[in-house]
Design a protein around this motif. Structure first.
Motif, short mmCIF file in Angstrom:
data_model
loop_
_atom_site.label_atom_id
_atom_site.label_comp_id
_atom_site.label_asym_id
_atom_site.label_seq_id
_atom_site.Cartn_x
_atom_site.Cartn_y
_atom_site.Cartn_z
N THR A 1 0.81 -1.22 0.00
CA THR A 1 0.00 0.00 0.00
C THR A 1 0.85 1.27 0.00
O THR A 1 0.30 2.37 -0.08
CB THR A 1 -0.95 0.03 1.21
N ASN B 1 4.49 -8.09 2.35
CA ASN B 1 3.62 -7.64 3.44
C ASN B 1 4.43 -7.49 4.73
O ASN B 1 5.57 -7.95 4.81
CB ASN B 1 2.42 -8.58 3.62
N HIS C 1 -3.03 -7.17 4.55
CA HIS C 1 -2.61 -5.78 4.35
C HIS C 1 -2.75 -5.03 5.67
O HIS C 1 -3.81 -5.02 6.28
CB HIS C 1 -3.48 -5.10 3.29
#
Length: 316
Positions: A100, A128, A198
Motif C-alpha cells: 500500500t 507484506n 494488508h
C-alpha cells in the motif's frame, strides 16, 4: 571456527535442508556439509539432528544458532565501520516495501536516490509486513518501509511521515453531502476493505467502531487493489478509505468524492524499519534524507491521530 561456517549453520537452520541452504549460500552441498561437519567435530557436539525430516536443531544447536546470529551480525560491522568512515555509499542494499506504500512513494524518490548514489545497487521487494519483519530478522533485508508502530523489540523504527486516511464516498451515499467527516460517521459494514494481510486493512478495522449492530451483508468482498475498491464504490456497493498519497493521482471527477476527516485526522505513521544491529545505518540515513526531501512537499499535515497497523487480535 570461522564466520563462513557460522553463516552456513544459519542457512541450514533457516531452510531446514542442506541442499537448499547450499543453493542460498552459492556453494555446493558437499562443501557446505563438510564445513558444518568440521565445526561440529571441533566443538564435539551435533548442531543438527539429521535423522529428522525436515532437519531439526539439537538442544545445544539452538543455543549455538542464537549466538551465531550475533557473531555474524557483529562481523558485518567491520566493513560497515570502514564504509561509514570513508563516507562510501555503495554495494548491495535490500529494501522491502509494503504494497500500500510501494506504488505511490517509490516513484517519488527512486530516481533521485539512484542518481545521487550511483555506486549503490538497490534491490527492492514488495512484501507484506509480516514477511518483512521475518526477513529483517533473518538478514534477508537491510531495511524496509512500512506502517508503524510495530511494537517489535528486534526492530528499530525511523519515522518518515504521517499519511492521513481519506474517505472515498460515491455521490449516492448519505455522507457525500458532508464537507468533512468524523470517525463516528464510518460503518465497518459499509466499507470495502483490502484483502487480509494488508496492514492498511488492519488500520481501518482498528479505526472503525460500528455504531450499531452489524448487519449481515448480501455479499462480502475484499480486494488486493485500491483501484478495484474505488470502482466498486462507484457502483454503489459502499465506501472505502485511501492513503492520502494515493488520492493525488485520481482523476478530477473522482477527487470530488474524497472527504477528509475533521482534526485530528486519522493517519498512518510510515517509517523506515531496520534490525537493531543497525548495519548499513549510513545508507538507511541517506535513504531517509532523500525520502523526507520529496515527501515534505506532498504532505503538510500535523494534527493527526496515529492509527496502529497491528490487528487487535495480534495486540491481544
Amino acid at each position: 571456527m570461522t564466520i563462513t561456517q557460522l553463516y552456513y549453520v544459519l542457512a541450514v537452520a533457516e531452510n531446514k535442508n542442506f541442499t537448499l541452504a547450499a543453493e542460498k549460500c552459492f556453494v555446493t552441498q558437499p562443501t557446505l556439509s563438510m564445513q558444518i561437519q568440521k565445526l561440529e567435530d571441533e566443538l564435539g557436539i551435533l548442531i543438527f539432528d539429521r535423522s529428522k525430516k525436515p532437519i531439526q536443531l539439537t538442544e545445544i544447536g539452538q543455543k549455538i544458532v542464537s549466538q551465531a546470529k550475533n557473531i555474524v551480525n557483529e562481523s558485518g560491522r567491520i566493513k560497515d565501520i570502514v564504509d561509514q568512515q570513508k563516507g562510501y555509499i555503495g554495494g548491495e542494499f535490500k529494501l522491502g516495501i509494503i504494497p500500500t506504500i510501494m506504488p505511490t512513494l517509490l516513484p517519488m524518490f527512486l530516481n533521485n536516490f539512484i542518481k545521487k548514489y550511483p555506486k549503490l545497487k538497490l534491490i527492492i521487494e514488495e512484501q507484506n509486513t509480516e514477511d518483512i519483519i521475518l526477513k529483517l530478522k533473518n538478514g534477508h533485508l537491510d531495511a524496509a518501509i512500512a506502517a508503524t508502530p510495530l511494537e517489535d523489540d528486534h526492530i528499530k523504527e525511523m519515522v518518515l511521515y504521517y499519511e492521513p486516511f481519506v474517505a472515498y464516498i460515491p455521490e449516492n451515499h448519505h455522507n457525500f453531502g458532508k464537507e468533512k467527516i468524523d470517525i463516528q460517521d464510518l460503518d465497518i459494514d459499509d466499507i470495502l476493505l483490502l484483502q487480509d494481510g494488508h496492514c492498511f486493512r488492519d488500520g481501518i478495522l482498528n479505526l472503525c467502531k460500528t455504531q450499531h449492530d452489524s448487519k449481515s451483508p448480501n455479499f462480502q468482498l475484499e480486494s488486493g487493489s485500491f483501484e478495484t475498491l474505488i470502482k466498486l464504490a462507484d457502483e454503489g456497493l459502499g465506501t472505502t478509505l485511501l492513503p492520502y498519497l494515493h488520492t493525488l493521482d485520481l482523476r478530477e471527477k473522482d477527487k470530488i468524492k474524497l472527504r477528509h476527516f475533521n482534526d485530528p485526522a486519522p493517519a498512518r505513521q510510515v517509517s523506515l524499519i531496520y534490525p537493531k544491529s543497525e548495519l548499513k545505518l549510513h545508507i538507511i540515513e541517506a535513504l531517509r534524507s532523500t525520502i523526507a526531501g520529496v515527501v515534505k512537499g506532498a504532505i503538510a499535515f500535523h494534527n493527526v491521530q496515529i492509527i496502529s497497523p497491528i490487528s487487535k487480535s495480534t495486540k491481544a
